[in-house]
Design a protein around this motif. Structure first.
Motif, short mmCIF file in Angstrom:
data_model
loop_
_atom_site.label_atom_id
_atom_site.label_comp_id
_atom_site.label_asym_id
_atom_site.label_seq_id
_atom_site.Cartn_x
_atom_site.Cartn_y
_atom_site.Cartn_z
N ILE A 1 0.85 -1.19 0.00
CA ILE A 1 0.00 0.00 0.00
C ILE A 1 0.89 1.24 0.00
O ILE A 1 1.95 1.25 0.63
CB ILE A 1 -0.98 -0.01 1.19
N GLY B 1 -11.97 2.08 1.36
CA GLY B 1 -11.73 1.19 0.22
C GLY B 1 -10.43 0.41 0.38
O GLY B 1 -10.38 -0.79 0.11
N GLY C 1 -11.07 -3.38 0.63
CA GLY C 1 -10.62 -4.01 -0.60
C GLY C 1 -9.33 -4.79 -0.44
O GLY C 1 -9.07 -5.74 -1.18
N ALA C 2 -8.49 -4.40 0.52
CA ALA C 2 -7.17 -5.01 0.59
C ALA C 2 -6.74 -5.38 2.01
O ALA C 2 -6.59 -6.56 2.35
CB ALA C 2 -6.13 -4.08 -0.05
N TYR D 1 5.66 2.70 -13.07
CA TYR D 1 5.10 2.23 -11.79
C TYR D 1 4.63 0.77 -11.84
O TYR D 1 4.98 -0.02 -10.95
CB TYR D 1 3.97 3.19 -11.44
N PRO E 1 -3.46 -10.20 -2.82
CA PRO E 1 -4.77 -9.63 -2.49
C PRO E 1 -4.78 -8.11 -2.74
O PRO E 1 -4.04 -7.37 -2.10
CB PRO E 1 -4.92 -9.93 -0.99
N VAL E 2 -5.58 -7.68 -3.71
CA VAL E 2 -5.67 -6.27 -4.08
C VAL E 2 -7.12 -5.94 -4.43
O VAL E 2 -7.95 -6.83 -4.61
CB VAL E 2 -4.80 -5.94 -5.32
N ASP F 1 -9.11 -2.29 -8.86
CA ASP F 1 -8.34 -1.34 -9.68
C ASP F 1 -6.95 -1.86 -10.05
O ASP F 1 -6.31 -1.32 -10.94
CB ASP F 1 -8.22 0.02 -8.96
N GLN F 2 -6.49 -2.88 -9.35
CA GLN F 2 -5.14 -3.39 -9.63
C GLN F 2 -5.15 -4.62 -10.55
O GLN F 2 -4.10 -5.19 -10.83
CB GLN F 2 -4.42 -3.75 -8.31
#
Ligand code: ATP
Ligand code: MG
Length: 332
Positions: free
Chosen positions: A8, A18, A22-23, A129, A146-147, A150-151
């Motif tokens: 992160i 989120g 989400g993560a 990136y 685990p993401v 969006d990833q």
């Protein structure tokens, strides 16, 4: 056990809901079932609008404190700062040299982020990136990542790079699987429920975990809702209401159908009140614990040092293998 890696960015003063749903929440669960590596990716945090040096240092420590408050246990996972493990940048170079320019140019996050800021501030670092992110993952031979939703595209790039390297130079990297949850894999901005909630986006639509409870309640009450008056779970037709239902379900540990059923026939205002209460109840102890941990920055630095030592054992080994495969002479 299978291995997990995730990261992160320390790109703001606080994680948002989120990030957590989400993560990070998943990380805390996986540390019991996986050989776990979690990092605060500070190298990534200077790709866009680099903060003042002292601000970045502070945000990195705040990030670690939040991860500990979320339940990460340094005895059960390696928790480290990306910049403490130089192999990330070293492997990234090699991967850049097998990444197509056009391939990198297709990454939608680059397009979104570069469109949002002025063209002057767009750097090569923002462009590459996703390749650094691939290095983050492949260094640890991670099976699962685990993401949030969006990833997904970056994960796909990572898999492609692993396969390409393996077929060109011989088997070297584990090809990782994205581990993406369901309703909470994409929490949307409260002010614009068609875009994901982001650390680097507008404040008014972001539920920051370290926000003051009164501020949070106000943000939720001002959330943009949809035309009509009836509460119903319909992500396509009612994105604002559906986002609030997902948030309520996740923060009260229930299914979204159950929550939607409970509020059927009730007005938007009633739903917002319930969401505000649930979010505040969730966030208050989290924020208190984070502040407690932050009071001892030396302990945070010790956690990071121990985490980096564990991470480097794995990372150095993978990098040496990759360098050898490519044909770099071993240093005598
Ligand atoms: P930035 O705007 O700086 O990119 P971010 O909010 O996107 O910040 P990241 O540090 O890039 O946060 O991502 C950390 C993790 O949080 C990733 O796994 C990402 O997929 C997840 N994540 C980010 N935003 C959301 C969201 N709105 N819903 C669910 N998961 C999210
Ligand atoms: Mg992001």
């Amino acid at each position: 056990p299978p291995r997990v890696l995730s990261g992160i960015q320390p790109t703001s003063e606080s994680f948002h809901l989120g990030n957590y749903l989400g993560a990070v929440k998943q990380w805390a669960i996986m540390q019991d079932t996986h050989d776990s590596y979690f990092c605060v990716v500070d190298l990534h945090a200077i790709t866009l609008d680099p903060p003042a040096p002292e601000v970045l240092r502070e945000r990195t420590r705040v990030s670690v404190a939040q991860l500990l408050a979320a339940g990460l246990d340094p005895a059960r996972c390696a928790l480290f700062a990306q910049s403490h493990v130089p192999e990330h940048a070293q492997l990234s170079w090699v991967l850049e040299c097998i990444t197509g320019f056009g391939e990198a140019g297709r990454m939608t996050q680059f397009k979104d982020k570069s469109a949002r800021s002025g063209t002057d501030s767009i750097t090569v670092g923002l462009f590459t990136y996703p390749v650094l992110m691939a290095a983050d993952i492949l260094l640890y031979q991670a099976d699962a990542v685990p993401v949030g939703e969006d990833q997904r595209q970056h994960l796909e790039l990572t898999r492609n790079l692993a396969q390409r390297f393996n077929s060109r130079y011989g088997p070297t990297f584990t090809v990782p699987e994205a581990f993406i949850g369901k309703e909470t894999a994409k929490i949307y901005d409260l002010q614009d429920p068609t875009v994901k909630m982001s650390k680097s986006l507008g404040e008014a639509g972001t539920i920051n975990l370290l926000d003051d409870p009164a501020v949070l309640a106000k943000k939720i009450k001002r959330a943009v809702t949809d035309t009509g008056t009836e509460v119903r779970y319909d992500p396509a037709g009612k994105p604002g209401i559906s986002n609030l239902l997902n948030i309520l379900a996740a923060t009260t540990d229930r299914g979204v159908e159950q929550v939607a059923g409970e509020f059927a026939g009730q007005g938007y205002g009633t739903l917002k009140g319930a969401v505000a209460d649930a979010v505040v109840a969730f966030v208050e102890p989290f924020a208190a614990r984070t502040r407690e941990l932050l009071a001892d920055p030396a302990e945070i630095d010790r956690v990071l040092a121990a985490g980096a030592a564990r991470a480097r054992e794995v990372a150095a080994n993978t990098l040496a293998q990759a360098y050898d495969r490519v044909g770099f002479l071993a240093a005598a």
